[in-house]
Design an enzyme around this catalytic site. Structure first.
Site, mmCIF file in Angstrom:
data_model
loop_
_atom_site.group_PDB
_atom_site.id
_atom_site.type_symbol
_atom_site.label_atom_id
_atom_site.label_comp_id
_atom_site.label_asym_id
_atom_site.label_seq_id
_atom_site.Cartn_x
_atom_site.Cartn_y
_atom_site.Cartn_z
ATOM 1 C CG ASN A 10 40.232 78.237 -26.258
ATOM 2 O OD1 ASN A 10 40.224 78.424 -25.040
ATOM 3 N ND2 ASN A 10 41.077 78.874 -27.039
ATOM 4 N NE ARG A 13 39.208 76.696 -36.121
ATOM 5 C CZ ARG A 13 37.914 76.728 -36.423
ATOM 6 N NH1 ARG A 13 37.533 77.240 -37.572
ATOM 7 N NH2 ARG A 13 37.015 76.246 -35.594
HETATM 8 P P1 4NP Z 1 39.232 74.576 -32.967
HETATM 9 O O1 4NP Z 1 39.167 73.093 -33.548
HETATM 10 O O2 4NP Z 1 37.823 75.112 -33.007
HETATM 11 O O3 4NP Z 1 40.141 75.269 -33.924
HETATM 12 O O4 4NP Z 1 39.788 74.466 -31.565
HETATM 13 C C1 4NP Z 1 38.282 72.123 -33.072
HETATM 14 C C2 4NP Z 1 38.679 71.265 -32.093
HETATM 15 C C3 4NP Z 1 37.826 70.295 -31.628
HETATM 16 C C4 4NP Z 1 36.557 70.179 -32.160
HETATM 17 C C5 4NP Z 1 36.162 71.050 -33.138
HETATM 18 C C6 4NP Z 1 37.014 72.034 -33.594
HETATM 19 N N1 4NP Z 1 35.669 69.157 -31.705
HETATM 20 O O5 4NP Z 1 34.564 69.078 -32.247
HETATM 21 O O6 4NP Z 1 36.014 68.411 -30.789
#
Ligand code: 4NP
Length: 154
Positions: A10, A13
């Protein structure tokens, strides 16, 4: 209509998916409640990733006010449409569903723009800056379809 965008953290994307939907709904004067969440608790309380805030700004979209929270099963009561950015997010949410009505609310967002392909919005977190614009380009098209669906079905 209440629409929730969901990814893993969160912070990349789903905040931009929410921001694009909020922006387009305001432009069209549509009454849509928007929110986003992550299936993980990794970044709860954090602002979106600074690279996504920057790239969003270059596209005329402000997501600097958003802050990360975790998806919870009560979201099934509070939202009508729940969009997963990838299949892993989809599976994680389905696990928290209570009944068929909950499960029917969850969709892969890119199936709006490319039906049946089960394509994922690629996670830009570990990649270069161009990954953030690519995410915005994919979601810009998909969110237009989300809006078409809402305008058609009320
Ligand atoms: P999101 O991206 O799912 O698009 O917000 C990510 C942000 C951080 C992490 C993984 C996905 N993480 O593992 O910290």
């Amino acid at each position: 209509m209440r629409v929730l965008m969901v990814c893993l953290g969160n912070i990349c994307r789903s905040p931009i998916a929410e921001g694009i939907l909020r922006h387009k709904a305001a432009e069209k004067g549509l009454d849509i409640i928007t929110d986003s969440a992550g299936t993980s608790a990794f970044h709860v309380g954090e602002a979106p990733d600074h690279r996504m805030i920057l790239t969003a700004g270059k596209n005329g979209i402000d997501i600097s006010d958003l802050s990360a929270r975790q998806f919870i099963s009560a979201d099934y009561q509070n939202f009508d449409l729940i969009y997963a950015m990838d299949e892993s997010n989809y599976e994680n949410m389905i696990r928290l569903a209570n009944n068929d009505s909950d499960r029917e609310k969850v969709r892969l967002i890119l199936n709006e723009s490319t039906p049946g392909l089960n394509a994922s919005v690629p996670d830009p977190y570990y990649g270069g800056d161009q990954g953030f614009q690519h995410v915005i380009d994919l979601l810009d098209v998909a969110v237009d379809k989300v809006i078409e669906r809402i305008e058609t079905n009320g």
